[in-house]
Design an enzyme around this catalytic site. Structure first.
Site, PDB file in Angstrom:
ATOM      1  N   LYS A  25     -11.613  31.543 -51.476  1.00 53.96           N
ATOM      2  CA  LYS A  25     -11.263  30.199 -51.347  1.00 53.96           C
ATOM      3  C   LYS A  25     -12.426  29.238 -50.978  1.00 53.96           C
ATOM      4  O   LYS A  25     -12.730  28.429 -51.462  1.00 53.96           O
ATOM      5  CB  LYS A  25      -9.984  30.096 -50.431  1.00 53.96           C
ATOM      6  CG  LYS A  25      -8.741  30.837 -50.836  1.00 53.96           C
ATOM      7  CD  LYS A  25      -7.835  30.353 -49.756  1.00 53.96           C
ATOM      8  CE  LYS A  25      -7.849  30.825 -48.617  1.00 53.96           C
ATOM      9  NZ  LYS A  25      -8.075  32.282 -48.170  1.00 53.96           N
ATOM     10  N   ARG A 100      -0.359  26.005 -45.595  1.00 55.30           N
ATOM     11  CA  ARG A 100      -0.308  27.366 -45.546  1.00 55.30           C
ATOM     12  C   ARG A 100       1.266  27.895 -45.132  1.00 55.30           C
ATOM     13  O   ARG A 100       1.447  29.116 -45.001  1.00 55.30           O
ATOM     14  CB  ARG A 100      -1.377  27.789 -44.356  1.00 55.30           C
ATOM     15  CG  ARG A 100      -2.294  29.107 -44.944  1.00 55.30           C
ATOM     16  CD  ARG A 100      -3.269  29.032 -43.565  1.00 55.30           C
ATOM     17  NE  ARG A 100      -4.077  30.183 -43.290  1.00 55.30           N
ATOM     18  CZ  ARG A 100      -5.200  29.854 -43.634  1.00 55.30           C
ATOM     19  NH1 ARG A 100      -5.839  29.211 -44.268  1.00 55.30           N
ATOM     20  NH2 ARG A 100      -5.827  31.261 -43.499  1.00 55.30           N
ATOM     21  N   ARG A 138     -18.481  40.562 -44.746  1.00 56.76           N
ATOM     22  CA  ARG A 138     -18.703  39.110 -44.705  1.00 56.76           C
ATOM     23  C   ARG A 138     -19.743  38.915 -43.487  1.00 56.76           C
ATOM     24  O   ARG A 138     -19.404  39.424 -42.261  1.00 56.76           O
ATOM     25  CB  ARG A 138     -17.511  38.159 -44.746  1.00 56.76           C
ATOM     26  CG  ARG A 138     -17.614  36.923 -44.426  1.00 56.76           C
ATOM     27  CD  ARG A 138     -16.745  35.980 -44.632  1.00 56.76           C
ATOM     28  NE  ARG A 138     -15.344  36.290 -43.772  1.00 56.76           N
ATOM     29  CZ  ARG A 138     -14.313  35.466 -43.971  1.00 56.76           C
ATOM     30  NH1 ARG A 138     -14.273  34.476 -45.013  1.00 56.76           N
ATOM     31  NH2 ARG A 138     -13.433  35.757 -43.454  1.00 56.76           N
ATOM     32  N   ARG A 171     -17.278  37.323 -38.315  1.00 58.08           N
ATOM     33  CA  ARG A 171     -16.324  36.626 -37.586  1.00 58.08           C
ATOM     34  C   ARG A 171     -15.499  37.266 -36.887  1.00 58.08           C
ATOM     35  O   ARG A 171     -14.994  38.473 -37.261  1.00 58.08           O
ATOM     36  CB  ARG A 171     -15.322  35.755 -38.819  1.00 58.08           C
ATOM     37  CG  ARG A 171     -15.479  34.281 -38.919  1.00 58.08           C
ATOM     38  CD  ARG A 171     -14.972  33.877 -40.218  1.00 58.08           C
ATOM     39  NE  ARG A 171     -13.652  34.085 -40.356  1.00 58.08           N
ATOM     40  CZ  ARG A 171     -13.010  33.346 -41.223  1.00 58.08           C
ATOM     41  NH1 ARG A 171     -13.175  32.708 -42.254  1.00 58.08           N
ATOM     42  NH2 ARG A 171     -11.660  33.710 -41.273  1.00 58.08           N
ATOM     43  N   ARG A 182      -3.584  39.049 -40.657  1.00 56.63           N
ATOM     44  CA  ARG A 182      -3.766  37.754 -41.468  1.00 56.63           C
ATOM     45  C   ARG A 182      -3.107  38.103 -42.630  1.00 56.63           C
ATOM     46  O   ARG A 182      -2.546  37.055 -43.346  1.00 56.63           O
ATOM     47  CB  ARG A 182      -5.297  37.556 -41.476  1.00 56.63           C
ATOM     48  CG  ARG A 182      -5.979  36.996 -40.253  1.00 56.63           C
ATOM     49  CD  ARG A 182      -7.527  37.346 -40.326  1.00 56.63           C
ATOM     50  NE  ARG A 182      -8.069  36.596 -41.415  1.00 56.63           N
ATOM     51  CZ  ARG A 182      -9.349  36.918 -41.769  1.00 56.63           C
ATOM     52  NH1 ARG A 182     -10.005  37.837 -41.203  1.00 56.63           N
ATOM     53  NH2 ARG A 182      -9.701  36.246 -42.753  1.00 56.63           N
TER      54      ARG A 182
END
Ligand code: AP5
Ligand code: MG
Ligand code: ZN
Length: 227
Positions: A25, A100, A138, A171, A182
């Site tokens: 996203k 969300r 990531r 992160r 999540r």
């Protein structure tokens, strides 16, 4: 068919990106917003910025985000209400990570320009093992929030942000246990939005399990201006 999908010239373009963590996203929202010349509104980034600045919002969000849990709806609705009333949002915007939950979608409906029928809603689909690979590889710039991937999208110099030269980090919520949480939040609270927007907005399914350029082409053909 192509004409029915395009939008009239001059009309504000409002976009929602739905999809699980790691679906791409942020990567695609940044590209689409730049292409359209409208702001990208990433609630995740806004919250991380609030945490870095230790604002009252950041202090409320920090413990929840660290555990992979969603931040309360009223805080998000206030944040979005304020941000979308700014001048740069008049020509439209790209939401990355909002709404969300169903209460957030209902709250959006009540905002000026927030009616579902004015939105293109992209629903990103990516298999779970690929999401895991993307999130665990990531890397992220804590200063400018640019996002990279160790193998899929590495920076020019290992460990250093191409944009601002800062040292890249992982992160806090990209650990395996927090990623699981999540994904659960997504399944329970965000996934129902796909049904909510079906028939209310222009819902466009996107196969996100392809190269970024191929994904971007699909986004462009759905938002293109009618000739
Ligand atoms: P947020 O920051 O929005 O995180 P998220 O939804 O979990 O999504 P991600 O940012 O992890 O993934 P992405 O889909 O953006 O993927 P990306 O492009 O980076 O939210 C964080 C937290 O904030 C939430 O958990 C919650 O606590 C809170 N929050 C935020 N909004 C909220 C709301 N509305 N309500 C309540 N709480 C809220 O890509 C992932 C990786 O894959 C990258 O390394 C990238 O380089 C790579 N990649 C991207 N595309 C491809 C591709 N096509 N092929 C291969 N690799 C790719
Ligand atoms: Mg993101
Ligand atoms: Zn940077």
């Amino acid at each position: 068919m192509a004409a029915a999908k395009s939008r009239p010239e001059g009309e504000a373009v409002r976009v929602i990106f739905l999809g699980p963590p790691g679906a791409g996203k942020g990567t695609q929202a940044a590209r689409l917003a730049a292409h359209l010349g409208v702001p990208r509104i990433s609630t995740g980034e806004m919250l991380r910025e609030a945490i870095a600045k230790d604002t009252p919002l950041g202090r409320k969000a920090n413990p929840l985000m660290g555990k992979g849990r969603l931040v309360p709806d009223d805080l998000l609705l206030a944040l979005i209400g304020e941000r979308t009333s700014e001048d740069d949002c008049q020509g439209g915007f790209v939401f990355d990570g909002f709404p969300r939950t169903l209460p957030q979608a209902h709250g959006l409906e009540r905002m000026p320009g927030g009616a579902a029928q004015g939105f293109v809603v992209f629903d990103f689909e990516v298999p779970r093992p690929e999401l895991m690979r993307r999130l665990s590889g990531r890397r992220w710039c804590p200063k400018c929030q640019a996002t990279y991937h160790l193998t899929n999208n590495p920076p020019k110099q290992a460990g250093i942000c191409d944009v601002c030269g800062s040292r890249l980090e992982q992160r806090d919520d990209d650990t395996e246990a927090v990623i699981e949480r999540r994904l659960r939040e997504y399944d329970e609270r965000t996934f129902p939005l796909i049904e909510y927007y079906r028939g209310r907005a222009r819902l466009v399914p996107i196969d996100g399990n392809r190269a970024p350029d191929a994904v971007f082409q699909d986004l462009l053909s759905a938002v293109e201006v009618r000739a």
